[in-house]
Design an enzyme around this catalytic site. Structure first.
Site, PDB file in Angstrom:
ATOM      1  N   GLU A  18       0.841  -1.206   0.000  1.00 49.21           N
ATOM      2  CA  GLU A  18       0.000   0.000   0.000  1.00 49.21           C
ATOM      3  C   GLU A  18       0.873   1.252   0.000  1.00 49.21           C
ATOM      4  O   GLU A  18       1.920   1.260   0.637  1.00 49.21           O
ATOM      5  CB  GLU A  18      -0.868   0.006   1.275  1.00 49.21           C
ATOM      6  CG  GLU A  18      -1.681  -1.257   1.439  1.00 49.21           C
ATOM      7  CD  GLU A  18      -2.186  -1.480   2.870  1.00 49.21           C
ATOM      8  OE1 GLU A  18      -1.947  -0.614   3.736  1.00 49.21           O
ATOM      9  OE2 GLU A  18      -2.815  -2.523   3.097  1.00 49.21           O
TER      10      GLU A  18
ATOM     11  N   LYS B 202       2.175   4.593   1.389  1.00 47.01           N
ATOM     12  CA  LYS B 202       2.188   5.081   2.773  1.00 47.01           C
ATOM     13  C   LYS B 202       1.912   6.571   2.740  1.00 47.01           C
ATOM     14  O   LYS B 202       2.751   7.348   2.298  1.00 47.01           O
ATOM     15  CB  LYS B 202       3.540   4.776   3.416  1.00 47.01           C
ATOM     16  CG  LYS B 202       3.608   5.159   4.881  1.00 47.01           C
ATOM     17  CD  LYS B 202       4.912   4.655   5.485  1.00 47.01           C
ATOM     18  CE  LYS B 202       5.041   4.978   6.960  1.00 47.01           C
ATOM     19  NZ  LYS B 202       4.892   6.375   7.283  1.00 47.01           N
TER      20      LYS B 202
ATOM     21  N   ASP C 217       1.287  10.308   4.090  1.00 46.55           N
ATOM     22  CA  ASP C 217       1.891  11.109   5.141  1.00 46.55           C
ATOM     23  C   ASP C 217       0.816  12.010   5.720  1.00 46.55           C
ATOM     24  O   ASP C 217       0.572  13.098   5.230  1.00 46.55           O
ATOM     25  CB  ASP C 217       3.014  11.938   4.513  1.00 46.55           C
ATOM     26  CG  ASP C 217       4.012  12.352   5.551  1.00 46.55           C
ATOM     27  OD1 ASP C 217       3.906  11.863   6.691  1.00 46.55           O
ATOM     28  OD2 ASP C 217       4.885  13.158   5.227  1.00 46.55           O
TER      29      ASP C 217
ATOM     30  N   TYR D 151      -6.729   1.524   5.996  1.00 45.17           N
ATOM     31  CA  TYR D 151      -5.824   0.421   5.675  1.00 45.17           C
ATOM     32  C   TYR D 151      -5.660  -0.608   6.782  1.00 45.17           C
ATOM     33  O   TYR D 151      -4.968  -1.599   6.599  1.00 45.17           O
ATOM     34  CB  TYR D 151      -4.434   0.967   5.326  1.00 45.17           C
ATOM     35  CG  TYR D 151      -3.894   1.955   6.345  1.00 45.17           C
ATOM     36  CD1 TYR D 151      -3.500   1.530   7.605  1.00 45.17           C
ATOM     37  CD2 TYR D 151      -3.809   3.316   6.065  1.00 45.17           C
ATOM     38  CE1 TYR D 151      -3.024   2.430   8.549  1.00 45.17           C
ATOM     39  CE2 TYR D 151      -3.330   4.226   6.998  1.00 45.17           C
ATOM     40  CZ  TYR D 151      -2.938   3.778   8.246  1.00 45.17           C
ATOM     41  OH  TYR D 151      -2.492   4.664   9.174  1.00 45.17           O
TER      42      TYR D 151
ATOM     43  N   LYS E  49      10.537   3.240   3.153  1.00 45.13           N
ATOM     44  CA  LYS E  49      10.567   4.697   3.007  1.00 45.13           C
ATOM     45  C   LYS E  49      11.301   5.086   1.730  1.00 45.13           C
ATOM     46  O   LYS E  49      12.161   4.348   1.252  1.00 45.13           O
ATOM     47  CB  LYS E  49      11.275   5.336   4.211  1.00 45.13           C
ATOM     48  CG  LYS E  49      10.629   5.014   5.548  1.00 45.13           C
ATOM     49  CD  LYS E  49       9.249   5.628   5.670  1.00 45.13           C
ATOM     50  CE  LYS E  49       9.232   6.953   6.392  1.00 45.13           C
ATOM     51  NZ  LYS E  49       9.595   6.981   7.770  1.00 45.13           N
TER      52      LYS E  49
ATOM     53  N   CYS F  45       7.284  47.239 -11.671  1.00 44.35           N
ATOM     54  CA  CYS F  45       6.932  45.914 -12.197  1.00 44.35           C
ATOM     55  C   CYS F  45       7.925  45.557 -13.295  1.00 44.35           C
ATOM     56  O   CYS F  45       8.147  46.349 -14.215  1.00 44.35           O
ATOM     57  CB  CYS F  45       5.510  45.933 -12.744  1.00 44.35           C
ATOM     58  SG  CYS F  45       5.114  44.472 -13.706  1.00 44.35           S
TER      59      CYS F  45
ATOM     60  N   CYS G 114       5.707  45.630 -16.844  1.00 43.74           N
ATOM     61  CA  CYS G 114       5.076  46.830 -17.413  1.00 43.74           C
ATOM     62  C   CYS G 114       5.691  48.118 -16.882  1.00 43.74           C
ATOM     63  O   CYS G 114       5.273  49.203 -17.278  1.00 43.74           O
ATOM     64  CB  CYS G 114       3.569  46.811 -17.186  1.00 43.74           C
ATOM     65  SG  CYS G 114       3.119  47.088 -15.462  1.00 43.74           S
TER      66      CYS G 114
ATOM     67  N   CYS H 120       1.821  44.424  -8.530  1.00 40.99           N
ATOM     68  CA  CYS H 120       1.683  45.361  -9.635  1.00 40.99           C
ATOM     69  C   CYS H 120       0.184  45.586  -9.780  1.00 40.99           C
ATOM     70  O   CYS H 120      -0.569  44.624  -9.986  1.00 40.99           O
ATOM     71  CB  CYS H 120       2.237  44.737 -10.916  1.00 40.99           C
ATOM     72  SG  CYS H 120       1.725  45.611 -12.399  1.00 40.99           S
TER      73      CYS H 120
ATOM     74  N   CYS I 125      -1.333  45.225 -17.219  1.00 38.68           N
ATOM     75  CA  CYS I 125       0.015  44.660 -17.279  1.00 38.68           C
ATOM     76  C   CYS I 125      -0.011  43.359 -18.088  1.00 38.68           C
ATOM     77  O   CYS I 125      -0.780  42.446 -17.779  1.00 38.68           O
ATOM     78  CB  CYS I 125       0.525  44.398 -15.859  1.00 38.68           C
ATOM     79  SG  CYS I 125       2.051  43.445 -15.803  1.00 38.68           S
TER      80      CYS I 125
HETATM   81  S1  IVH Z   1      -0.086  -0.021   8.856  1.00 36.88           S
HETATM   82  C1  IVH Z   1       0.231  -2.461  12.358  1.00 36.88           C
HETATM   83  N1  IVH Z   1      -0.541   1.020   6.492  1.00 36.88           N
HETATM   84  O1  IVH Z   1       2.555   4.976   8.929  1.00 36.88           O
HETATM   85  C2  IVH Z   1       0.321  -1.622  11.153  1.00 36.88           C
HETATM   86  N2  IVH Z   1       0.357   2.422   8.182  1.00 36.88           N
HETATM   87  O2  IVH Z   1       5.106   4.466  10.279  1.00 36.88           O
HETATM   88  C3  IVH Z   1       0.520  -0.209  11.465  1.00 36.88           C
HETATM   89  N3  IVH Z   1       0.670   4.747   7.502  1.00 36.88           N
HETATM   90  O3  IVH Z   1       1.321   4.966  12.213  1.00 36.88           O
HETATM   91  C4  IVH Z   1       0.296   0.726  10.392  1.00 36.88           C
HETATM   92  N4  IVH Z   1      -0.070   4.510   5.456  1.00 36.88           N
HETATM   93  O4  IVH Z   1       0.094   6.393  10.456  1.00 36.88           O
HETATM   94  C5  IVH Z   1      -0.088   1.244   7.742  1.00 36.88           C
HETATM   95  N5  IVH Z   1      -1.019   1.801   4.366  1.00 36.88           N
HETATM   96  C6  IVH Z   1      -0.568   2.029   5.608  1.00 36.88           C
HETATM   97  C7  IVH Z   1      -0.141   3.302   6.044  1.00 36.88           C
HETATM   98  C8  IVH Z   1       0.334   3.453   7.346  1.00 36.88           C
HETATM   99  C9  IVH Z   1       0.405   5.350   6.348  1.00 36.88           C
HETATM  100  C10 IVH Z   1       1.246   5.414   8.690  1.00 36.88           C
HETATM  101  C11 IVH Z   1       0.482   5.143   9.952  1.00 36.88           C
HETATM  102  C12 IVH Z   1       1.485   4.511  10.912  1.00 36.88           C
HETATM  103  C13 IVH Z   1       2.788   4.952  10.318  1.00 36.88           C
HETATM  104  C14 IVH Z   1       3.886   3.986  10.677  1.00 36.88           C
END
Ligand code: IVH
Length: 671
Positions: free
Chosen positions: A113, A115, A117, A227, A315, A409, A412, A427, A432
């Site tokens: 999946e 991840k 932020d 998720y 990451k 500016c 112009c 401006c 312009c």
């Molecule tokens: S699973 C037991 N799935 O990443 C599993 N986390 O670094 C725990 N996060 O605290 C999390 N996307 O806030 C999971 N597809 C995803 C995620 C995800 C973002 C975040 C989540 C977690 C942090 C861990």
């Protein structure tokens, strides 16, 4: 009598919940905004008169309530764990090796999946109704933010009951986030109001979720993907993929990029794919999460104190490079704002060549003490827009030059002004050419009139040649005027005129956006289109009418009233409508036989369809006047995704191309 009212209330609650789901989860609205608003008003009216008919999962319950003195705390039924990190293919393969060893088989499937932020959240549904939302906190105890979370449109207030039996208890975990577009719009509004801007979408999401006044949260563009799970009773699944499918069936937003039940090699390929499409995604991601798919294996593997053994966060490497600022130039935007931009010695940042980075304003330049000639740390921070993180003072030679904003500016040459209470320098000459070009470009952009082929370069050329002085001139352009232009041939002139002609029919929302009124972005345009059915109604609205629109700030209301009060602007609009611009409500208009939804559209087919082969599908589409192409681009109107859709689906997601699953595709074919 009473039962008649109750029947209507339940019907409205059901319909609005359904429309909300189509709009915010499927991204595929079924009715116009105006119609939605009418139904909502009727429901609010009936529930106010008969409060006993109000239910906690009624769609009226998303507006935010009275401010709280402080957040309550709640313990998570099961701890909300964190994840171990991997930073390279090697780390990921080591994770896989551990799984193989501990499970005792190399036959392991994963679900991978993106991840996101954002802010982790747990939603608790009892008998299908949302009763509590708690932040992750320290993993054991979090803050109760139920009122705030209820205002997020993609959060179901109740689960859908049409596909699966309703689970007695369902704790769903996911990430609350803000899209890049939402983040930019939010910061723009804050900047206009002189409030501090958020550093990144994650902070904006966290700050918006932690408001004691939920009406503030309601005004923020928060969104959700789910998720994970806490405690669950009454739902059958034996894999992460199965759990996600169940969540989808229950009406939750699951990230469509998720890859279910794949090998470790496929997971590595997906990791590379995500790195590639990351800059184009509508939201920020900071990695990929790989999870052992089978629940039985997960249970075998168990957990450590802080993280499960069966999952890992892969990451992305931070993308930061050092380069030299060779110059600072000034750009003039659509509303006349002067923006200093650093010219960089071209450098590769995360696979993209960067040669410019906006410095926003003088405050930013002073704060970071940026000078021409400095060496600087440049990043894209998962962002499309490059940024100067900081300069490297140790590299200074003494030959660096300080920068100051010009008093004229640069385009112009008229005197610039620093508006009271704003950090921006402007401006204010409406004629312009720089502003003119930007206004026309904005007008013709994808979210506005969407005129194909009318990009920045061409707009510049047309303005410089005197063919366009405002966007109202677009609709009277003809081929004979265009052909003599440099780089223009008969065919391209014809294409442009055709594209302009095609753009004449436009929705109210896009029309308002295209006008480029100060402080009026996509969100405000949507609110206005919901409130006013016709342009005449909007133009006749008073400042008070506009201020009364929930979610539209007073600054925006002022700007809109000011715009329509200006006779020049009214004249522009009259010219537009006289030259055949026609505002349509595309959602409520039935498609006639000649203008089938697919007519003239560019469609890409991917994956396997159950009902027909791709060849047959292609033929049906061609018969309806569609163009069927092999690869997804920003010009694709629809992607039809059967099962096992691969990279085309990812690309379509990244480019915000509407995606049709087989059901939806078949419905549209027959329509
Ligand atoms: S699973 C037991 N799935 O990443 C599993 N986390 O670094 C725990 N996060 O605290 C999390 N996307 O806030 C999971 N597809 C995803 C995620 C995800 C973002 C975040 C989540 C977690 C942090 C861990």
């Amino acid at each position: 009598m009473e039962s008649h009212i109750e029947h209507r209330v339940r019907q409205l609650q059901q319909q609005l919940t359904d429309h909300n789901y189509h709009y915010h989860v499927l991204d595929d609205p079924k009715i116009s905004d105006a119609e939605y608003d009418r139904l909502m008003q009727e429901l609010i009216h009936l529930e106010t008169a008969h409060p006993e008919l109000k239910t906690p999962d009624s769609p009226t319950q998303r507006v935010g309530g009275a401010p709280l003195p402080a957040f309550d705390h709640a313990e998570h039924t099961l701890p909300m764990l964190s994840l171990d990190n991997a930073f390279s293919d090697q780390d990921i393969l080591e994770f896989h090796a551990r799984m193989v060893k501990n499970i005792g088989s190399s036959d392991i499937l994963y679900t991978a999946e993106p991840k996101l932020d954002g802010v982790a959240i747990e939603l608790r549904y009892e008998n299908g109704v949302l009763v509590q939302a708690v932040t992750r906190g320290d993993g054991l105890v979090g803050e109760v933010v139920t009122d705030n979370v209820r205002t997020i449109r993609s959060v179901p207030l109740g689960v859908r009951r049409d596909m699966l039996p309703c689970p007695g208890l369902l704790e769903v975990r996911g990430e609350v986030y803000i899209s890049r577009a939402g983040f930019q719009e939010l910061n723009r509004q804050r900047e206009n109001r002189g409030e501090p801007v958020f550093a990144n979408p994650r902070n904006a999401a966290a700050g918006s979720l932690r408001q004691l006044d939920s009406t503030i949260t309601a005004s923020r563009p928060l969104d959700l993907f789910v998720y994970g799970r806490g405690q669950v009773d009454g739902l059958v699944f034996d894999s992460q993929a199965g759990f996600l499918d169940a969540l989808t069936a229950l009406g939750f937003p699951v990230n469509p990029l998720v890859k279910k039940q794949i090998s470790i090699e496929q997971a590595l390929a997906f990791y590379r794919e995500l790195i590639e499409i990351r800059p184009d995604l509508p939201y920020e991601i900071d990695g990929m999460v790989i999870k052992v798919d089978r629940v039985a294996f997960q249970e075998m593997l168990g957990e450590k104190i802080k993280s499960p053994r069966w999952a890992v966060a892969c990451k992305f490497a931070a993308v930061e490079e050092i380069t030299r600022i060779t110059d600072i130039v000034v750009q003039v935007g659509r509303t006349g704002t002067l923006t200093p931009v650093a010219v960089l010695e071209p450098v590769q940042v995360g696979g993209v060549t960067v040669s410019r980075a906006t410095l926003h304003n003088m405050d930013e330049i002073r704060k970071k003490d940026i000078r021409i000639g400095d060496n600087a740390l440049v990043t894209r921070a998962g962002d499309v827009i490059p940024k100067v993180v900081s300069i490297l003072p140790a590299d200074r030679t003494g030959r660096e030059r300080k920068f100051d904003m010009p008093s004229l500016c640069p385009v112009c040459r008229s005197q610039v002004q620093r508006l009271e209470g704003e950090s921006a320098v402007k401006c204010i000459n409406a004629a312009c050419p720089a502003q003119r070009k930007e206004r026309i470009r904005h007008f013709a952009s994808k979210k506005g009139f969407d005129i194909e082929g009318l990009g920045k370069k061409l707009v510049e050329q047309l303005v410089d040649e005197g063919l366009l002085t405002s966007f109202a001139d677009l609709f009277t352009l003809n081929q004979a005027q265009l052909i003599p232009l440099e780089r223009m041939a008969e065919k391209s002139a014809h294409n442009l005129v055709t594209a302009i002609d095609k753009a004449r029919r436009i929705s109210m929302r896009r029309f308002i956006f295209a006008l480029g009124i100060d402080h009026t972005g996509e969100h405000a345009a949507r609110l206005l289109a919901r409130r006013f059915d016709t342009l005449e109604d909007l133009m006749a609205a008073s400042r008070e009418d506009l201020e009364a629109i929930h979610g539209l700030g007073t600054i925006t209301a002022d700007a809109i009233a000011g715009f329509f009060a200006n006779p020049d602007n009214r004249a522009l609009i009259t010219r537009l409508t006289r030259s055949g611009v026609h505002i349509v409500n595309s959602l409520s208009e039935p498609a006639g036989p000649k203008d089938h939804v697919f007519a003239g559209k560019t469609v890409v087919l991917t994956g396997t369809l159950a009902a027909m082969t791709r060849g047959e599908a292609k033929k049906r589409l061609l018969d309806l006047g569609a163009k069927v192409t092999g690869s997804v681009s920003k010009n694709t109107d629809f992607l039809v995704a059967g099962t096992d859709a691969g990279s085309k689906l990812a690309k379509a997601m990244a480019l915000n191309v509407p995606i049709l699953d087989e059901d939806r595709f078949m419905t549209l074919l027959e329509s």
